[in-house]
Design an enzyme around this catalytic site. Structure first.
Site, short mmCIF file in Angstrom:
data_model
loop_
_atom_site.label_atom_id
_atom_site.label_comp_id
_atom_site.label_asym_id
_atom_site.label_seq_id
_atom_site.Cartn_x
_atom_site.Cartn_y
_atom_site.Cartn_z
N GLU A 108 0.98 -1.02 0.02
CA GLU A 108 0.06 -0.11 0.02
C GLU A 108 0.95 1.23 -0.10
OE1 GLU A 108 -2.59 0.17 3.30
OE2 GLU A 108 -3.45 2.17 2.82
N ARG A 133 5.15 -12.62 9.76
CA ARG A 133 5.90 -11.60 9.49
C ARG A 133 7.12 -11.50 10.28
NH1 ARG A 133 2.11 -7.43 9.31
NH2 ARG A 133 3.59 -5.98 9.66
N LYS A 180 4.40 0.74 9.67
CA LYS A 180 4.32 1.89 9.01
C LYS A 180 3.70 3.29 9.99
CE LYS A 180 3.05 0.07 5.23
NZ LYS A 180 2.32 0.12 3.74
#
Ligand code: ATP
Ligand code: MG
Length: 560
Positions: free
Chosen positions: A36, A261, A271
């Protein structure tokens, strides 16, 4: 041709091998990285990029780069540009397959209309708060919206008017009609479209309704013919929803596979948190060398190969864990040790005068560029009567076991001569500001013909030839192993390391370093690995220390 016999090295490749055996995708392997564009990429993204790209490469498949740009309020072209640069830098090649979810907005809209016509989607007038309240909890079923049973005609009309901009933000949404009692909350009539009167970085003002990530993601993969849709574990319980959408639409069905992850100690990889560090000025931008972003690591001097080796070493797993930052640092050192050009640089200079060396004389001494790589050859280093050495390589009153320079002691100058300290010069406060030595001309190159030994070897630069530079030393950005594990009322920024950046000015470097370019790795002998910072100018050189030669943290922990 697809290799069917690629050995399984992890559970994802095992799944792919099985698909190839059964012919599920006709032997095709097609992966993608779907960022994104709402921030810069970090080392966690690198794990995902290298995994997806590596699989495509190993199976002679394809790899796409696709921006999941469904949220116009948080996305910017700056992020798109940085992501493209970073993925390329890492070495992943999408060839001509750079896509955007926004490329598919028309198709997604048509599919939404199809679901409405099939009675599988409806326009809901509940407010976002009401929708949340109606959703229920893990232990309680949700409640059906009073608007759930609108007619197909009314839904079609309202959805079109949503698209035409007749309603304000938040007035209505389009929801999938699945099951408000499902134990999986994602299946309780998830929102597919929301009204957002916002300009999109690519589609401009064409749309005022935008697809939710969950409605867009699986269909984008399907459109691109992605066979293996690899994502992180948080999406495991979204998979039934993605499957439901694909099945209702009857379109090509990728296989989603979830993996753990990357979490790194002493680091945050979210982020949202990284944006906070940038916006609150805790760091000097996304590419601050202390950031775990790819642009920060690049600026610091970490190479793509070090990141690739690290990613290969940690592999992929199905359960979440935290990797020790020291392991990443180990791979950075391994890589730089093999490739870094050796130079001499004095970070905290102390003047040395060789009193028996002729005034005005200069000579050139040969020095090895990289003992790990013979092909790197040698260079000539100028030597003269006045030199700089590190302040901590001299002690007037040394403890036992201090083998460097002190009064009466002989040491080797690396690639130079043996020198013996004869005298010191002090300022009014008694600080040593100059050291006087004599040299033995018979020890040129650093070896005594009579076989006598010295215990210490120190680096140096010729004062008259040295170039000045600023050197920035970095340390871990956080003092806490898990900076997100904070007590109530605390913020992760409370655990920022106040000593994460130390700026040294007036450093003295060997003249060959005037030719350095950003990204090229150097080892300053005994001081660590360095690279030129992009801020550097010929008038004001700036070097970043990528990493120390040894893991000083491990040593400190042992000492405790
Ligand atoms: P963040 O949690 O940092 O905000 P994100 O998942 O929201 O990251 P995306 O741009 O959606 O960011 O991520 C693109 C891809 O990178 C996704 O497929 C995601 O699964 C993967 N990814 C993100 N963070 C990590 C991580 N720490 N380790 C491995 N893969 C990750
Ligand atoms: Mg995400």
């Amino acid at each position: 041709m697809t290799r069917l016999d690629t050995p399984a090295t992890d559970f994802i490749r095992e799944i792919i091998n099985e698909h190839n055996r059964t012919g599920r995708f006709g032997g095709r392997v097609h992966t993608r990285f779907p960022p994104e564009p709402n921030g810069y990429l970090h080392i966690g993204h690198a794990k995902s990029i290298l995994l997806n790209y590596g699989i495509a490469r190993d199976y002679n498949g394809k790899f796409n780069l696709r921006f999941d740009d469904t949220n116009p309020t948080k996305e910017e072209q700056e992020y798109v540009d940085s992501i493209i640069e970073d993925v390329r830098w890492l070495g992943a090649d999408w060839e001509d397959r750079l896509f955007y979810a926004s490329d598919y907005f028309d198709q997604l809209y048509e599919w939404a209309v199809q679901l409405i016509k099939d009675g599988k989607a409806y326009v809901d007038d509940l407010s976002p708060e009401e929708i949340r309240a109606y959703r229920g909890t893990l232990t309680e079923p949700g409640r059906e919206s009073p608007y759930r049973n609108r007619s197909v005609e009314e839904n079609l009309d309202l959805f079109e008017r949503m698209k035409n901009g007749e309603f304000p933000n938040g007035a209505r949404v389009l929801r999938a009609k699945i099951d408000m009692a499902s134990p999986n909350l994602n299946l309780r009539d998830p929102v597919m479209y929301r009204i957002l009167h916002a300009s999109h970085h690519r589609t401009g003002d064409k749309w005022c309704i935008y697809p939710m990530y969950d409605w867009a993601h699986g269909q984008c993969d399907s459109i691109e013919g992605i066979t293996h849709s690899i994502c992180t574990l948080e999406f495991e319980n979204h998979r039934p929803l993605y499957d439901w959408f694909l099945d209702q639409l009857g379109i090509f069905h990728p296989q989603q596979i979830e993996f753990a992850r990357l979490n790194l100690s002493y680091t945050v990889l979210s982020k949202r948190r990284l944006i906070q560090l940038v916006e609150q000025g805790h760091v000097n931008g996304w590419d601050d060398p202390r950031m775990p972003t790819l642009s920060g690591l690049r600026r610091r001097g970490v190479t793509p190969e070090a990141i690739q080796n690290f990613a290969a070493a940690i592999g992929v797993a199905k359960t979440n864990s935290t990797i020790d930052l020291a392991l990443f640092e180990y791979h950075i050192r391994q890589d730089l040790n093999a490739r870094a050009t050796r130079r001499m640089a004095v970070l905290n200079p102390l003047k040395v005068v060789i009193t028996n060396y002729p005034e005005g004389q200069t000579e050139e001494l040969e020095a090895i560029n990289n003992p790990e790589d013979e092909s790197a050859g040698t260079r000539m280093v100028p030597f003269s009567r006045e030199l700089y050495i590190e302040q901590d390589d001299f002690m007037e009153d040394p403890p036992r076991k201090y083998f460097r320079l002190s009064p009466g002691r002989e040491v080797r100058l690396r690639y130079g001569y043996f020198i013996t300290c004869t005298d010191v010069v002090k300022d009014e406060d008694g600080n040593v500001i100059e050291v006087h030595c004599t040299y033995d001309p018979a020890t040129r190159g650093g070896y005594a013909p009579d076989g006598r030994k010295v215990r210490g070897t120190i680096h140096w630069v010729s004062a008259q030839h040295a170039i000045d530079a600023e050197v920035r030393l970095y340390d871990r950005l956080f003092t806490k192993e898990n900076p997100l594990d904070v007590a109530e009322g605390e913020d992760f920024t409370d655990y920022l390391n106040p000593h994460s950046l130390q700026v040294l000015t007036g450093c003295k470097l060997e003249p060959a370093l005037a030719q350095a370019v950003p990204g090229e790795p150097y080892q300053f002998e005994r001081k660590g690995y360095f690279t030129l910072d992009p801020d550097s100018t010929p008038e004001h050189l700036v070097f970043n220390r990528t990493i120390t030669l040894r893991d000083t943290w491990a040593k400190m922990q042992k000492r405790r």
